[in-house]
Design a protein around this motif. Structure first.
Motif, PDB file in Angstrom:
ATOM      1  N   LYS A  55       0.856  -1.179   0.000  1.00 42.41           N
ATOM      2  CA  LYS A  55       0.000   0.000   0.000  1.00 42.41           C
ATOM      3  C   LYS A  55       0.894   1.230   0.000  1.00 42.41           C
ATOM      4  O   LYS A  55       2.066   1.150   0.367  1.00 42.41           O
ATOM      5  N   PHE A  56       0.329   2.360  -0.401  1.00 39.86           N
ATOM      6  CA  PHE A  56       1.069   3.599  -0.220  1.00 39.86           C
ATOM      7  C   PHE A  56       1.101   3.908   1.270  1.00 39.86           C
ATOM      8  O   PHE A  56       0.123   3.712   1.986  1.00 39.86           O
ATOM      9  N   ARG A  57       2.251   4.371   1.754  1.00 47.65           N
ATOM     10  CA  ARG A  57       2.406   4.660   3.176  1.00 47.65           C
ATOM     11  C   ARG A  57       1.609   5.902   3.538  1.00 47.65           C
ATOM     12  O   ARG A  57       1.740   6.952   2.915  1.00 47.65           O
ATOM     13  N   THR A  58       0.766   5.784   4.558  1.00 46.30           N
ATOM     14  CA  THR A  58      -0.065   6.902   5.003  1.00 46.30           C
ATOM     15  C   THR A  58       0.266   7.344   6.424  1.00 46.30           C
ATOM     16  O   THR A  58      -0.295   8.327   6.901  1.00 46.30           O
ATOM     17  N   MET A  59       1.149   6.639   7.082  1.00 44.78           N
ATOM     18  CA  MET A  59       1.515   6.978   8.459  1.00 44.78           C
ATOM     19  C   MET A  59       3.016   7.220   8.546  1.00 44.78           C
ATOM     20  O   MET A  59       3.774   6.849   7.646  1.00 44.78           O
ATOM     21  N   ALA A  63       5.151   3.727  12.971  1.00 40.88           N
ATOM     22  CA  ALA A  63       3.858   4.045  13.589  1.00 40.88           C
ATOM     23  C   ALA A  63       3.398   2.971  14.578  1.00 40.88           C
ATOM     24  O   ALA A  63       2.862   3.319  15.626  1.00 40.88           O
ATOM     25  N   PRO A  64       3.606   1.671  14.312  1.00 40.81           N
ATOM     26  CA  PRO A  64       3.175   0.673  15.295  1.00 40.81           C
ATOM     27  C   PRO A  64       3.869   0.818  16.648  1.00 40.81           C
ATOM     28  O   PRO A  64       3.302   0.481  17.683  1.00 40.81           O
ATOM     29  N   ASP A  65       5.088   1.342  16.639  1.00 41.72           N
ATOM     30  CA  ASP A  65       5.820   1.536  17.886  1.00 41.72           C
ATOM     31  C   ASP A  65       5.357   2.785  18.641  1.00 41.72           C
ATOM     32  O   ASP A  65       5.641   2.946  19.817  1.00 41.72           O
ATOM     33  N   LEU A  66       4.642   3.664  17.942  1.00 40.06           N
ATOM     34  CA  LEU A  66       4.253   4.948  18.527  1.00 40.06           C
ATOM     35  C   LEU A  66       2.833   4.988  19.067  1.00 40.06           C
ATOM     36  O   LEU A  66       2.422   5.982  19.641  1.00 40.06           O
ATOM     37  N   GLY A  67       2.070   3.924  18.836  1.00 41.40           N
ATOM     38  CA  GLY A  67       0.692   3.943  19.319  1.00 41.40           C
ATOM     39  C   GLY A  67      -0.012   2.630  19.061  1.00 41.40           C
ATOM     40  O   GLY A  67       0.607   1.648  18.646  1.00 41.40           O
ATOM     41  N   PRO A  68      -1.327   2.611  19.283  1.00 46.20           N
ATOM     42  CA  PRO A  68      -2.098   1.371  19.126  1.00 46.20           C
ATOM     43  C   PRO A  68      -2.177   0.925  17.659  1.00 46.20           C
ATOM     44  O   PRO A  68      -1.942   1.713  16.745  1.00 46.20           O
ATOM     45  N   VAL A  74      -8.609  10.940  13.952  1.00 46.78           N
ATOM     46  CA  VAL A  74      -7.694  12.042  14.259  1.00 46.78           C
ATOM     47  C   VAL A  74      -6.348  11.525  14.779  1.00 46.78           C
ATOM     48  O   VAL A  74      -5.727  12.162  15.619  1.00 46.78           O
ATOM     49  N   ASP A  75      -5.893  10.408  14.278  1.00 46.56           N
ATOM     50  CA  ASP A  75      -4.626   9.818  14.720  1.00 46.56           C
ATOM     51  C   ASP A  75      -3.470  10.710  14.270  1.00 46.56           C
ATOM     52  O   ASP A  75      -3.316  10.993  13.079  1.00 46.56           O
ATOM     53  N   PRO A  76      -2.636  11.178  15.208  1.00 44.61           N
ATOM     54  CA  PRO A  76      -1.528  12.067  14.843  1.00 44.61           C
ATOM     55  C   PRO A  76      -0.424  11.375  14.038  1.00 44.61           C
ATOM     56  O   PRO A  76       0.431  12.054  13.464  1.00 44.61           O
ATOM     57  N   ARG A  77      -0.452  10.060  13.963  1.00 46.98           N
ATOM     58  CA  ARG A  77       0.567   9.336  13.198  1.00 46.98           C
ATOM     59  C   ARG A  77       0.298   9.354  11.700  1.00 46.98           C
ATOM     60  O   ARG A  77       1.183   9.073  10.901  1.00 46.98           O
ATOM     61  N   VAL A  78      -0.918   9.709  11.296  1.00 42.84           N
ATOM     62  CA  VAL A  78      -1.270   9.772   9.878  1.00 42.84           C
ATOM     63  C   VAL A  78      -0.721  11.072   9.300  1.00 42.84           C
ATOM     64  O   VAL A  78      -0.923  12.149   9.862  1.00 42.84           O
ATOM     65  N   THR A  79      -0.028  10.974   8.162  1.00 42.37           N
ATOM     66  CA  THR A  79       0.562  12.155   7.535  1.00 42.37           C
ATOM     67  C   THR A  79      -0.511  12.988   6.839  1.00 42.37           C
ATOM     68  O   THR A  79      -1.639  12.536   6.636  1.00 42.37           O
TER      69      THR A  79
END
Length: 96
Positions: A55-59, A63-68, A74-79
């Motif tokens: 997939k195209f990277r959207t985070m 990101a798995p290490d930074l949150g659930p 409104v996830d701040p890990r999403v670019t």
């Protein structure tokens, strides 16, 4: 066997037709955030057979290490570009 041939031919045609669009998306991802353009993951499918998705990277990277593992609206890990790609499901296109 005919279905497989049909799938391969139309996937190839789709990839060729969409390749300029893919290039634009790839450039936007690179400009927006550091890291790879594609997200790759092994998932489990029918009959517990593992398969790899692209997939195209959207985070952000790691990101798995930074949150659930579940993302919210409104996830701040999403670019910034990732929000647009997810909204229109464009992140799924490389699976062709």
């Amino acid at each position: 066997m005919l279905k497989r041939f049909f799938d391969l031919v139309f996937s190839a045609v789709g990839l060729l037709a969409l390749s300029p669009f893919f290039l634009v998306i790839a450039l936007l991802i690179k400009i927006d955030s550091a890291g790879p353009i594609f997200f790759r993951q092994v998932r489990v499918g029918r009959y517990l057979c593992p398969f790899r998705i692209h997939k195209f990277r959207t985070m952000v990277v790691n990101a798995p290490d930074l949150g659930p593992s579940v993302t919210t609206a409104v996830d701040p890990r999403v670019t910034r570009v990732g929000k647009i790609l997810r909204k229109y499901k464009l992140d799924e296109l490389p699976q062709l």
